[in-house]
Motif scaffolding. Structure first.
Motif, PDB file in Angstrom:
ATOM      1  N   THR A 190      59.485 -33.388  31.914  1.00  0.00           N
ATOM      2  CA  THR A 190      60.907 -33.783  30.896  1.00  0.00           C
ATOM      3  C   THR A 190      60.846 -32.637  29.578  1.00  0.00           C
ATOM      4  O   THR A 190      60.189 -31.507  30.590  1.00  0.00           O
ATOM      5  CB  THR A 190      59.566 -35.410  30.586  1.00  0.00           C
ATOM      6  N   THR A 191      61.928 -33.290  29.435  1.00  0.00           N
ATOM      7  CA  THR A 191      62.221 -32.513  28.175  1.00  0.00           C
ATOM      8  C   THR A 191      62.723 -32.835  26.739  1.00  0.00           C
ATOM      9  O   THR A 191      62.706 -34.031  26.938  1.00  0.00           O
ATOM     10  CB  THR A 191      63.343 -31.580  28.854  1.00  0.00           C
ATOM     11  N   ASN A 192      61.997 -32.681  25.931  1.00  0.00           N
ATOM     12  CA  ASN A 192      61.788 -33.529  24.160  1.00  0.00           C
ATOM     13  C   ASN A 192      63.667 -33.183  24.388  1.00  0.00           C
ATOM     14  O   ASN A 192      64.150 -31.763  24.482  1.00  0.00           O
ATOM     15  CB  ASN A 192      61.038 -32.420  23.277  1.00  0.00           C
ATOM     16  N   GLN A 193      64.380 -34.523  23.795  1.00  0.00           N
ATOM     17  CA  GLN A 193      65.323 -34.419  23.584  1.00  0.00           C
ATOM     18  C   GLN A 193      65.423 -35.022  22.122  1.00  0.00           C
ATOM     19  O   GLN A 193      66.613 -35.623  21.184  1.00  0.00           O
ATOM     20  CB  GLN A 193      66.091 -36.033  24.141  1.00  0.00           C
ATOM     21  N   GLY A 194      64.452 -34.757  20.794  1.00  0.00           N
ATOM     22  CA  GLY A 194      64.801 -34.771  19.620  1.00  0.00           C
ATOM     23  C   GLY A 194      63.381 -36.565  19.731  1.00  0.00           C
ATOM     24  O   GLY A 194      63.170 -36.913  20.604  1.00  0.00           O
ATOM     25  N   ALA A 195      63.977 -36.705  17.530  1.00  0.00           N
ATOM     26  CA  ALA A 195      63.584 -38.520  17.538  1.00  0.00           C
ATOM     27  C   ALA A 195      64.541 -38.808  17.331  1.00  0.00           C
ATOM     28  O   ALA A 195      65.663 -38.679  16.883  1.00  0.00           O
ATOM     29  CB  ALA A 195      61.997 -37.823  16.605  1.00  0.00           C
ATOM     30  N   GLU A 196      63.870 -40.552  17.180  1.00  0.00           N
ATOM     31  CA  GLU A 196      65.190 -41.793  17.235  1.00  0.00           C
ATOM     32  C   GLU A 196      63.958 -42.222  15.809  1.00  0.00           C
ATOM     33  O   GLU A 196      62.812 -42.270  16.211  1.00  0.00           O
ATOM     34  CB  GLU A 196      65.271 -42.555  18.202  1.00  0.00           C
ATOM     35  N   ARG A 197      64.920 -43.413  15.378  1.00  0.00           N
ATOM     36  CA  ARG A 197      63.715 -44.568  14.403  1.00  0.00           C
ATOM     37  C   ARG A 197      62.833 -45.180  16.024  1.00  0.00           C
ATOM     38  O   ARG A 197      63.664 -45.324  16.871  1.00  0.00           O
ATOM     39  CB  ARG A 197      65.053 -45.771  14.134  1.00  0.00           C
ATOM     40  N   ALA A 198      62.020 -45.465  15.302  1.00  0.00           N
ATOM     41  CA  ALA A 198      60.434 -46.500  15.801  1.00  0.00           C
ATOM     42  C   ALA A 198      61.336 -48.001  16.413  1.00  0.00           C
ATOM     43  O   ALA A 198      61.986 -48.701  15.369  1.00  0.00           O
ATOM     44  CB  ALA A 198      59.661 -46.238  15.648  1.00  0.00           C
ATOM     45  N   THR A 199      61.021 -47.859  17.917  1.00  0.00           N
ATOM     46  CA  THR A 199      61.744 -49.436  17.852  1.00  0.00           C
ATOM     47  C   THR A 199      60.321 -50.304  16.903  1.00  0.00           C
ATOM     48  O   THR A 199      59.699 -50.018  16.850  1.00  0.00           O
ATOM     49  CB  THR A 199      61.005 -50.158  19.643  1.00  0.00           C
ATOM     50  N   PRO A 200      61.037 -51.845  17.698  1.00  0.00           N
ATOM     51  CA  PRO A 200      60.067 -52.748  16.989  1.00  0.00           C
ATOM     52  C   PRO A 200      58.608 -52.883  17.592  1.00  0.00           C
ATOM     53  O   PRO A 200      57.660 -53.461  16.416  1.00  0.00           O
ATOM     54  CB  PRO A 200      61.317 -53.902  16.852  1.00  0.00           C
ATOM     55  N   ALA A 201      58.173 -52.610  18.711  1.00  0.00           N
ATOM     56  CA  ALA A 201      57.331 -52.951  19.951  1.00  0.00           C
ATOM     57  C   ALA A 201      56.665 -51.336  19.190  1.00  0.00           C
ATOM     58  O   ALA A 201      55.115 -51.571  18.325  1.00  0.00           O
ATOM     59  CB  ALA A 201      57.816 -52.499  20.733  1.00  0.00           C
ATOM     60  N   GLU A 202      57.412 -50.438  19.033  1.00  0.00           N
ATOM     61  CA  GLU A 202      56.567 -49.232  18.373  1.00  0.00           C
ATOM     62  C   GLU A 202      56.075 -49.144  16.768  1.00  0.00           C
ATOM     63  O   GLU A 202      55.088 -48.603  15.606  1.00  0.00           O
ATOM     64  CB  GLU A 202      57.719 -47.749  18.691  1.00  0.00           C
ATOM     65  N   ALA A 251      60.149 -42.160  16.691  1.00  0.00           N
ATOM     66  CA  ALA A 251      59.405 -42.258  18.432  1.00  0.00           C
ATOM     67  C   ALA A 251      60.535 -40.671  19.073  1.00  0.00           C
ATOM     68  O   ALA A 251      61.729 -39.788  18.867  1.00  0.00           O
ATOM     69  CB  ALA A 251      59.331 -43.175  19.293  1.00  0.00           C
ATOM     70  N   GLU A 252      59.109 -39.493  19.391  1.00  0.00           N
ATOM     71  CA  GLU A 252      59.856 -38.592  20.889  1.00  0.00           C
ATOM     72  C   GLU A 252      60.857 -39.114  21.509  1.00  0.00           C
ATOM     73  O   GLU A 252      60.026 -40.117  21.885  1.00  0.00           O
ATOM     74  CB  GLU A 252      59.100 -37.620  20.735  1.00  0.00           C
ATOM     75  N   ILE A 253      61.888 -38.349  21.820  1.00  0.00           N
ATOM     76  CA  ILE A 253      62.185 -39.568  23.077  1.00  0.00           C
ATOM     77  C   ILE A 253      62.711 -38.226  24.123  1.00  0.00           C
ATOM     78  O   ILE A 253      62.583 -37.326  23.598  1.00  0.00           O
ATOM     79  CB  ILE A 253      64.326 -38.712  22.825  1.00  0.00           C
ATOM     80  N   TYR A 254      61.978 -38.352  25.157  1.00  0.00           N
ATOM     81  CA  TYR A 254      62.303 -37.028  26.389  1.00  0.00           C
ATOM     82  C   TYR A 254      63.492 -37.832  27.263  1.00  0.00           C
ATOM     83  O   TYR A 254      63.255 -38.521  27.407  1.00  0.00           O
ATOM     84  CB  TYR A 254      60.648 -37.442  26.898  1.00  0.00           C
ATOM     85  N   LYS A 255      63.511 -36.575  28.515  1.00  0.00           N
ATOM     86  CA  LYS A 255      64.220 -36.643  29.468  1.00  0.00           C
ATOM     87  C   LYS A 255      63.947 -36.902  30.766  1.00  0.00           C
ATOM     88  O   LYS A 255      63.236 -35.078  30.466  1.00  0.00           O
ATOM     89  CB  LYS A 255      66.033 -36.664  29.156  1.00  0.00           C
TER      90      LYS A 255
END
Length: 80
Positions: free
Chosen positions: A52-64, A72-76
């Motif tokens: 996987t490769t890191n795609q940056g970060a996004e706002r956390a989901t309600p569960a997170e 949360a870090e986003i991976y592809k």
């Protein structure tokens, strides 16, 4: 958190510290050696691949957010 186990370790290894300090040391040891796990790339949630490769970060989901995450870090995955 395995509170009973941590309390037992603190009682067994006071290392000359007071009860509160021994408990804090046992908690830190548990976190560092049994709970925390370092990863360079997060494994894919779907196929388990480490490719996987890191795609940056996004706002956390309600569960997170229930675990106090702000982002949360986003991976592809390159395998699936």
């Amino acid at each position: 958190i395995p509170v009973d186990t941590i309390k037992q370790r603190a009682r067994e290894n006071p290392a000359g510290h007071g009860e509160r300090d021994a408990l804090a040391r046992a908690l830190m040891w548990w976190f560092k050696h049994e709970h925390f796990q370092w990863v360079n790339n997060a494994p894919c949630e779907h196929c388990g691949s480490g490719g996987t490769t890191n795609q940056g970060a996004e706002r956390a989901t309600p569960a997170e957010k229930t675990f106090w995450a702000g982002s949360a870090e986003i991976y592809k995955c390159s395998d699936c």
